[in-house]
Each structure stands twice: as C-alpha cells, then as structure tokens.
Scaffold this motif. Structure first.
Motif, PDB file in Angstrom:
ATOM      1  N   SER A  12       0.830  -1.208   0.000  1.00 45.71           N
ATOM      2  CA  SER A  12       0.000   0.000   0.000  1.00 45.71           C
ATOM      3  C   SER A  12       0.866   1.260   0.000  1.00 45.71           C
ATOM      4  CB  SER A  12      -0.939   0.002   1.197  1.00 45.71           C
ATOM      5  OG  SER A  12      -0.204  -0.078   2.404  1.00 45.71           O
ATOM      6  N   SER A  13       1.986   1.229   0.689  1.00 44.84           N
ATOM      7  CA  SER A  13       2.877   2.391   0.704  1.00 44.84           C
ATOM      8  C   SER A  13       3.523   2.597  -0.658  1.00 44.84           C
ATOM      9  CB  SER A  13       3.965   2.217   1.758  1.00 44.84           C
ATOM     10  OG  SER A  13       3.401   2.199   3.045  1.00 44.84           O
ATOM     11  N   LEU A  14       3.916   1.510  -1.295  1.00 43.64           N
ATOM     12  CA  LEU A  14       4.477   1.619  -2.643  1.00 43.64           C
ATOM     13  C   LEU A  14       3.435   2.145  -3.614  1.00 43.64           C
ATOM     14  CD1 LEU A  14       6.527  -1.707  -2.813  1.00 43.64           C
ATOM     15  CD2 LEU A  14       7.404   0.609  -2.528  1.00 43.64           C
ATOM     16  N   ALA A  15       2.180   1.707  -3.461  1.00 40.06           N
ATOM     17  CA  ALA A  15       1.107   2.163  -4.344  1.00 40.06           C
ATOM     18  C   ALA A  15       0.844   3.655  -4.153  1.00 40.06           C
ATOM     19  CB  ALA A  15      -0.156   1.355  -4.103  1.00 40.06           C
ATOM     20  N   VAL A  16       0.803   4.106  -2.897  1.00 35.79           N
ATOM     21  CA  VAL A  16       0.573   5.534  -2.634  1.00 35.79           C
ATOM     22  C   VAL A  16       1.717   6.364  -3.203  1.00 35.79           C
ATOM     23  CG1 VAL A  16       0.456   7.275  -0.796  1.00 35.79           C
ATOM     24  CG2 VAL A  16      -0.910   5.200  -0.636  1.00 35.79           C
ATOM     25  N   ASP A  17       2.938   5.890  -3.056  1.00 44.07           N
ATOM     26  CA  ASP A  17       4.091   6.593  -3.603  1.00 44.07           C
ATOM     27  C   ASP A  17       3.971   6.725  -5.125  1.00 44.07           C
ATOM     28  OD1 ASP A  17       6.813   7.745  -3.491  1.00 44.07           O
ATOM     29  OD2 ASP A  17       7.378   5.877  -4.513  1.00 44.07           O
ATOM     30  N   SER A  18       3.608   5.638  -5.793  1.00 42.01           N
ATOM     31  CA  SER A  18       3.502   5.699  -7.251  1.00 42.01           C
ATOM     32  C   SER A  18       2.307   6.542  -7.686  1.00 42.01           C
ATOM     33  CB  SER A  18       3.434   4.301  -7.862  1.00 42.01           C
ATOM     34  OG  SER A  18       2.221   3.679  -7.542  1.00 42.01           O
ATOM     35  N   ILE A  19       1.210   6.514  -6.912  1.00 43.38           N
ATOM     36  CA  ILE A  19       0.060   7.364  -7.230  1.00 43.38           C
ATOM     37  C   ILE A  19       0.471   8.836  -7.184  1.00 43.38           C
ATOM     38  CG2 ILE A  19      -2.155   8.206  -6.346  1.00 43.38           C
ATOM     39  CD1 ILE A  19      -2.719   5.280  -5.489  1.00 43.38           C
ATOM     40  N   LEU A  20       1.198   9.204  -6.136  1.00 48.64           N
ATOM     41  CA  LEU A  20       1.607  10.602  -6.000  1.00 48.64           C
ATOM     42  C   LEU A  20       2.590  11.013  -7.092  1.00 48.64           C
ATOM     43  CD1 LEU A  20       1.987  10.859  -2.133  1.00 48.64           C
ATOM     44  CD2 LEU A  20       0.156  11.784  -3.565  1.00 48.64           C
ATOM     45  N   ARG A  21       3.552  10.164  -7.380  1.00 43.78           N
ATOM     46  CA  ARG A  21       4.559  10.519  -8.386  1.00 43.78           C
ATOM     47  C   ARG A  21       3.975  10.573  -9.789  1.00 43.78           C
ATOM     48  NH1 ARG A  21      10.390   8.658  -6.925  1.00 43.78           N
ATOM     49  NH2 ARG A  21      10.271   8.594  -4.660  1.00 43.78           N
ATOM     50  N   VAL A  22       3.299   9.522 -10.194  1.00 38.94           N
ATOM     51  CA  VAL A  22       2.770   9.456 -11.560  1.00 38.94           C
ATOM     52  C   VAL A  22       1.552  10.371 -11.699  1.00 38.94           C
ATOM     53  CG1 VAL A  22       1.869   7.921 -13.347  1.00 38.94           C
ATOM     54  CG2 VAL A  22       3.725   7.160 -11.888  1.00 38.94           C
ATOM     55  N   GLY A  23       0.768  10.508 -10.630  1.00 40.99           N
ATOM     56  CA  GLY A  23      -0.350  11.443 -10.662  1.00 40.99           C
ATOM     57  C   GLY A  23       0.127  12.873 -10.849  1.00 40.99           C
ATOM     58  N   THR A  24       1.233  13.231 -10.215  1.00 33.03           N
ATOM     59  CA  THR A  24       1.818  14.557 -10.407  1.00 33.03           C
ATOM     60  C   THR A  24       2.287  14.740 -11.843  1.00 33.03           C
ATOM     61  OG1 THR A  24       2.505  14.630  -8.096  1.00 33.03           O
ATOM     62  CG2 THR A  24       3.608  16.146  -9.609  1.00 33.03           C
ATOM     63  N   ALA A  25       2.916  13.713 -12.395  1.00 31.34           N
ATOM     64  CA  ALA A  25       3.339  13.783 -13.796  1.00 31.34           C
ATOM     65  C   ALA A  25       2.128  13.932 -14.716  1.00 31.34           C
ATOM     66  CB  ALA A  25       4.141  12.538 -14.163  1.00 31.34           C
ATOM     67  N   GLY A  64      -2.570   8.623 -12.008  1.00 31.42           N
ATOM     68  CA  GLY A  64      -2.385   8.107 -10.651  1.00 31.42           C
ATOM     69  C   GLY A  64      -3.122   6.798 -10.436  1.00 31.42           C
ATOM     70  N   LEU A  65      -4.328   6.693 -10.996  1.00 29.88           N
ATOM     71  CA  LEU A  65      -5.112   5.460 -10.877  1.00 29.88           C
ATOM     72  C   LEU A  65      -4.399   4.279 -11.520  1.00 29.88           C
ATOM     73  CD1 LEU A  65      -7.888   4.190 -10.075  1.00 29.88           C
ATOM     74  CD2 LEU A  65      -8.611   4.727 -12.407  1.00 29.88           C
ATOM     75  N   VAL A  66      -3.913   4.476 -12.731  1.00 26.94           N
ATOM     76  CA  VAL A  66      -3.202   3.395 -13.422  1.00 26.94           C
ATOM     77  C   VAL A  66      -1.950   3.005 -12.648  1.00 26.94           C
ATOM     78  CG1 VAL A  66      -1.912   2.800 -15.510  1.00 26.94           C
ATOM     79  CG2 VAL A  66      -4.080   3.985 -15.695  1.00 26.94           C
ATOM     80  N   ALA A  67      -1.191   3.993 -12.182  1.00 25.15           N
ATOM     81  CA  ALA A  67       0.039   3.704 -11.436  1.00 25.15           C
ATOM     82  C   ALA A  67      -0.259   2.959 -10.143  1.00 25.15           C
ATOM     83  CB  ALA A  67       0.783   4.995 -11.136  1.00 25.15           C
ATOM     84  N   GLY A  68      -1.301   3.380  -9.441  1.00 20.95           N
ATOM     85  CA  GLY A  68      -1.653   2.713  -8.183  1.00 20.95           C
ATOM     86  C   GLY A  68      -2.087   1.272  -8.395  1.00 20.95           C
ATOM     87  N   ILE A  69      -2.930   1.046  -9.390  1.00 19.86           N
ATOM     88  CA  ILE A  69      -3.388  -0.321  -9.681  1.00 19.86           C
ATOM     89  C   ILE A  69      -2.215  -1.187 -10.106  1.00 19.86           C
ATOM     90  CG2 ILE A  69      -4.775  -1.716 -11.265  1.00 19.86           C
ATOM     91  CD1 ILE A  69      -6.820   0.581 -11.260  1.00 19.86           C
ATOM     92  N   TYR A  70      -1.378  -0.662 -10.990  1.00 20.49           N
ATOM     93  CA  TYR A  70      -0.227  -1.428 -11.470  1.00 20.49           C
ATOM     94  C   TYR A  70       0.720  -1.778 -10.324  1.00 20.49           C
ATOM     95  CZ  TYR A  70       4.108  -2.656 -13.783  1.00 20.49           C
ATOM     96  OH  TYR A  70       5.250  -3.311 -14.159  1.00 20.49           O
ATOM     97  N   THR A  71       1.080  -0.792  -9.513  1.00 21.60           N
ATOM     98  CA  THR A  71       2.056  -1.021  -8.439  1.00 21.60           C
ATOM     99  C   THR A  71       1.519  -1.978  -7.377  1.00 21.60           C
ATOM    100  OG1 THR A  71       2.972   1.172  -8.809  1.00 21.60           O
ATOM    101  CG2 THR A  71       3.500   0.109  -6.726  1.00 21.60           C
ATOM    102  N   ALA A  72       0.273  -1.769  -6.962  1.00 18.26           N
ATOM    103  CA  ALA A  72      -0.302  -2.642  -5.933  1.00 18.26           C
ATOM    104  C   ALA A  72      -0.427  -4.075  -6.447  1.00 18.26           C
ATOM    105  CB  ALA A  72      -1.661  -2.117  -5.501  1.00 18.26           C
ATOM    106  N   THR A  73      -0.855  -4.234  -7.688  1.00 20.46           N
ATOM    107  CA  THR A  73      -1.002  -5.577  -8.259  1.00 20.46           C
ATOM    108  C   THR A  73       0.353  -6.256  -8.417  1.00 20.46           C
ATOM    109  OG1 THR A  73      -2.956  -4.815  -9.454  1.00 20.46           O
ATOM    110  CG2 THR A  73      -1.992  -6.890 -10.171  1.00 20.46           C
ATOM    111  N   ARG A  74       1.322  -5.529  -8.956  1.00 20.32           N
ATOM    112  CA  ARG A  74       2.654  -6.112  -9.168  1.00 20.32           C
ATOM    113  C   ARG A  74       3.292  -6.510  -7.837  1.00 20.32           C
ATOM    114  NH1 ARG A  74       8.088  -4.390  -9.653  1.00 20.32           N
ATOM    115  NH2 ARG A  74       9.224  -5.707 -11.111  1.00 20.32           N
TER     116      ARG A  74
END
Length: 157
Positions: A12-25, A64-74
């Motif tokens: 969940s922490s990795l997913a939140v991190d990727s949501i914030l980073r990719v969502g910002t991009a 951010g949604l795509v990044a979060g789903i991808y990171t949490a699933t992976r």
C-alpha cells in the motif's frame, strides 16, 4: 533501490508513492495539454481556465489510478509468488490496462488495452526481451494504428 524496499515496505505504501509521483506527472501533462486543447476548441476567459483545471485533474487522476493499480497488483503478485520476474509486470499491466479501459464498457477495448499495457509492462521488467518481442509482435499483429488510437483516446479521456 526498489528491489531492496519490496520486501520491507507494504504494498500500500508503494502504491501511494507511485500514485503521488505518476499522478503529479499526469497533472503536469494536463497542464501542458489543457491550454492546447482549449485553444483548439476556441475557448477563452473563464471557460479556458475551467477547461485547463479540469484537464489537470482528469489527467492527474487517471495517471495516478493506473500507477496505483499497477504497483499494488505487481507488488502483491511478487509477494505471493516470491519471484521478481517479468510475469509480475505482465499480469499487473493487464489488470491496470483492463481497469482503465473498463469505463468504456466495450470488451474489445478492454482486452486490447489490457494486452497493450501488459506487453509494455513486461517489456519494461524483463531482462531477456526475446519473449516480450515475440509477445508484442503476436499481440499487435491484429491491431491497426487507428484501433490503437481509438483505444488510447477512449481509455485516457
């Protein structure tokens, strides 16, 4: 560094991190594309500003949604299988691609986007690109550039 953290940090922490980073991009991308699209539509003044603000939010949320789903699933698959290989990226890419295209409610687009995102995800995560090149060539053989454009437009807004 990511490999060192995967066993210690919760998914969940990795997913939140990727949501914030990719969502910002994605928000930055919306900030770049919003004015262009608004000008193309002939918007001025408040309508222009409103359109740009909506573009920033839409692109930021979707990326951010795509990044979060991808990171949490992976991460979840990697911890379940106890392996760090290209299969994790392939499955996570398929899930993320299907989730993005699901709002179109068109099975052809869901399957196409899942295949496309999973192929690129696997290509990014595998050290031996031969299997991925074969998979990409077989998956994209039936796909025309026009169809890919329709998929991307429908999935991304």
């Amino acid at each position: 560094m990511e490999d060192e953290l995967n066993g210690v940090v919760p998914c969940s922490s990795l997913a939140v991190d990727s949501i914030l980073r990719v969502g910002t991009a994605g928000a930055i991308w919306g900030l770049c594309m919003g004015p262009y699209d608004a000008r193309k539509q002939g918007l001025t003044g408040g309508a222009h500003a409103s359109f740009v603000a909506k573009s920033v939010g839409k692109f930021g949320f979707q990326c951010g949604l795509v990044a979060g789903i991808y990171t949490a699933t992976r991460c979840g698959i990697q911890r379940y299988r106890r392996r760090n290989d290209w299969v994790n990226g392939l499955v996570a890419g398929a899930v993320a691609g299907a989730a993005v295209a699901a709002r179109t409610r068109n099975w052809t687009q869901v399957i196409g986007m899942a295949g496309l995102v999973s192929a690129f995800s696997a290509a990014r995560t595998t050290p031996d690109h031969l299997e991925v090149i074969w998979f990409l060539s077989s998956a994209l053989q039936w796909t025309t550039p026009e169809y890919l454009e329709v998929l991307m437009v429908e999935a991304c807004g």
